[in-house]
Design an enzyme around this catalytic site. Structure first.
Site, PDB file in Angstrom:
ATOM      1  N   GLU A  60      -3.377 -26.321   8.441  1.00  0.00           N
ATOM      2  CA  GLU A  60      -4.444 -26.893   7.603  1.00  0.00           C
ATOM      3  C   GLU A  60      -3.886 -27.635   6.399  1.00  0.00           C
ATOM      4  OE1 GLU A  60      -4.533 -23.885   8.935  1.00  0.00           O
ATOM      5  OE2 GLU A  60      -6.388 -23.779  10.089  1.00  0.00           O
ATOM      6  N   HIS A 129     -15.200 -16.099   9.009  1.00  0.00           N
ATOM      7  CA  HIS A 129     -15.701 -17.364   9.569  1.00  0.00           C
ATOM      8  C   HIS A 129     -17.113 -17.678   9.095  1.00  0.00           C
ATOM      9  CE1 HIS A 129     -12.418 -16.736  12.448  1.00  0.00           C
ATOM     10  NE2 HIS A 129     -12.580 -17.969  12.875  1.00  0.00           N
TER      11      HIS A 129
END
Lengths: 324, 328
Positions: A60, A129
């Site tokens: 990321e 999440h």
């Protein structure tokens, strides 16, 4: 008019951008061969090829930084981060680089980068999440933060964001991807500097954005049955906040309920409440109320997840309380 | 000294000597100015490490891009950023290369494709990869030179960028300035694999380790690596072994190393090393050395005078350049 889902509207926006501008490319985890974690980019690899639909490693910080560098050097990248929790791995690049470079360089370099990511809870994905951390990013000078809640905005915000000379983060709520509706055939770019009044009313302002907008609209419907006319404000842009639209609504309704799926402590909802105190205190007939998530990492079981999140009955109750 | 220097002309060598001397005298002046509080904040001197930036910049073209760290005064100067603008930035004056907003650690110059000094260790690497990606996607033949210290090799961003650069064959030259200490932590206290250039090979990236105190050796290695990148061989990695003669920053009592170690490394000082070799080869005479010193002294004095005469930006402009809109 055509029948379309929010997910498809996001895809159309990307497709349109890729067609409009050869500098645009999409980069992120599983955006190509897999078709996107939430299937937003499905089919784009076949249409545009691997140069412009780039599958990245699980890096990321790496690919977000690549997006920053590419944006500084003539490209218009769209970086997709699967979910806001993963964006924490790219915080260094977003906060220390993307947000600072224009200032640190004395205005010599800008970062015209768009980063899209999913946010929010509702799919029983538990505590790594499901969070709504867009308020953190809205804290940072140098960033612009968007939260499209409608099909028009899912379709229209991306291009405007790509034309912006500064980094723009777009937060797409996971529960909106499947929402279907009609969209004008000629739907296109929309402004990204104004909040929108999604339902007019005179008794109380429900101030919200993103995945909480449908809940606020349902609450307004329920309140209408009880002769309370709620005005629903969709913030659309979380930084910079459109104070004028909020205060104009309060001048009329004199009561506010802020609905935000983020936690309340140190949050965007706290910021909005503070601005109301600073700018509209003398217009208020009641204390500002907030409906936010419970202060708990989002739990897995459906009944607990639902209990943790702002729900329509809680919004209705908060509105009735401030209306008195 | 390496064989490669035999192919270098006297003028080229004089140029390298001149550049290293410029950087050295500039930083010595910065040290003085820090003591009298003209320069504040962090000040990281690269005294002892000048050969690396000097040699790599000499091997780059004006079209190439540069990303550096917070120890980047020399990189900016040798790249061609005027010393006046760099010194004014050290002062925080609006005539500074970054309008005074960045200071010592954040020198930027669009005109020189100098994409900045970055002060988060490892944070410049992904960004450098992006510059290279954009050049590649736009079918330009430029290379991005990315400088970082060996401390960055412990960061996740190092791993992520190495992998991405090798995977996508990006035109990037990674230059590791290995001065053996990450601030005060010695390499073997922080790395399981202390051979940094071997790490690059694990990404199937061509890499080389070179004596970073030998400007000619670095020049030769950088030229080889750049030729390979321009030929389409993908990223290359250059580890330059060097040493920082001064403290990490101005707040460092250097408890982590001995004076004897520092003195030993000073015997390898890249500036006298080149000068002595040139003298022995009959390529440097007293008048050449005097001329370089005189020119550099004049340039540094001029830069200081320029910075002294510079203006403080009005506080009314405080919030400019946060976003592209004009400040209120």
């Amino acid at each position: 008019m055509s029948e379309i889902t929010y997910r498809e509207a996001c895809r159309e926006a990307i497709r349109d951008a890729l067609k409009r501008d050869p500098r645009v490319f999409l980069m992120g985890e599983d955006v190509g061969h897999y078709g996107g974690c939430y299937a937003v980019s499905k089919g784009l690899l076949d249409e545009f090829g691997p140069e412009r639909i780039r599958d990245t490693p699980l890096s990321e910080s790496g690919f977000t930084g690549l997006g920053i560098g590419a944006a500084m050097n003539g490209m218009r990248p769209i970086v997709e981060i699967m979910t806001v929790n993963f964006a924490l791995l790219a915080l260094d690049q977003i906060v220390n680089n993307a947000a600072t470079i224009r200032h640190m360089s004395g205005g010599q370099f800008g970062v015209p980068l768009v980063i899209r990511m999913a946010t929010g809870a509702g799919r029983q994905l538990a505590a790594q999440h499901s969070h709504s951390l867009e308020g953190w990013f809205a804290h940072i000078p140098g960033l612009k933060i968007l939260a499209p809640a409608t099909l028009e905005d899912a379709r229209g915000m991306l291009w405007t964001a790509l034309e912006d000379p500064d980094p723009v983060l777009i937060f797409e709520h996971v529960m909106l991807y499947g929402v279907a509706g009609t969209l004008a055939a000629d739907a296109g770019p929309v402004p990204i500097d104004k909040a929108a009044v999604r339902r007019p009313g005179k008794d109380v302002s429900l101030i919200t954005y993103g995945g909480s907008l449908p809940k606020a609209l349902k609450a307004a419907e329920a309140l209408a049955a009880e002769k309370i006319e709620a005005e629903v404000i969709d913030l659309r842009t979380l930084r910079p906040l459109d104070d004028a639209t909020i205060m104009a609504s309060l001048a009329k309704t004199r009561r506010a309920v802020i609905v935000d799926e983020d936690w309340r402590s140190g949050s965007l909802s706290a910021e909005i409440s503070a601005r109301i105190m600073e700018q509209a205190f003398w217009n208020l007939d009641a204390p500002v109320a907030r409906v936010c998530s419970a202060e708990v990492p989002i739990p897995y079981p459906r009944h607990l997840e639902e209990a943790a999140l702002p729900q329509v009955p809680a919004i209705v109750a908060a509105a009735k309380q401030v209306v008195g | 000294m390496s064989e490669a220097k035999l192919h270098l002309t006297r003028d080229t060598l004089l140029g390298l000597l001149h550049q290293m001397t410029r950087v050295r005298r500039f930083e010595e002046k910065c040290d003085e100015l820090y003591q009298v509080e003209k320069i504040r904040g962090f000040l990281h001197l690269a005294i002892g490490e000048e050969a690396i930036s000097t040699a790599v910049m000499a091997a780059l073209t004006a079209e190439d891009a540069v990303v550096a760290t917070y120890r980047e005064h020399g990189h900016a100067l040798v790249r061609g950023v005027p010393m006046r603008a760099v010194m004014a930035e050290m002062y925080g004056k609006q005539e500074g290369v970054s309008r005074g907003r960045g200071g010592s650690m954040h020198l930027f110059s669009a005109a020189h494709r100098f994409y900045g000094g970055y002060a988060i260790v490892g944070g410049g690497l992904p960004l450098a990869g992006g510059l290279a990606l954009a050049d590649k996607m736009q079918h330009k033949s430029c290379v991005t030179a990315c400088f970082f210290g060996e401390g960055a090799a412990a960061e996740g961003e190092f791993h992520e960028t190495m992998n991405l650069a090798a995977l996508w064959k990006l035109p990037i030259l990674f230059v590791c300035e290995n001065n053996l200490y990450a601030m005060g932590t010695r390499l073997d206290f922080s790395e399981s694999q202390t051979d940094i250039h071997a790490k690059a090979q694990s990404y199937r990236m061509a890499s080389e380790s070179v004596d970073g105190m030998d400007v000619v050796a670095v020049d030769a290695a950088a030229s080889r690596a750049l030729a390979a990148i321009r030929a389409g061989d993908g990223p290359q990695f250059l580890e330059c072994k060097t040493y920082r003669f001064r403290a990490h920053s101005m707040f460092d009592p250097q408890l982590y190393r001995t004076k004897a170690e520092v003195e030993e490394w000073k015997t390898r000082d890249p500036i006298p090393r080149l000068a002595n070799w040139m003298r022995e080869a009959g390529m440097l005479h007293d008048r050449d050395a005097e001329k370089i010193e005189a020119e550099v002294t004049a340039e540094v004095d001029d830069a200081v005078a320029f910075a002294e005469a510079g203006a403080w930006e009005p506080v009314e402009t405080l919030t400019r350049d946060v976003t592209a809109e004009a400040a209120p």
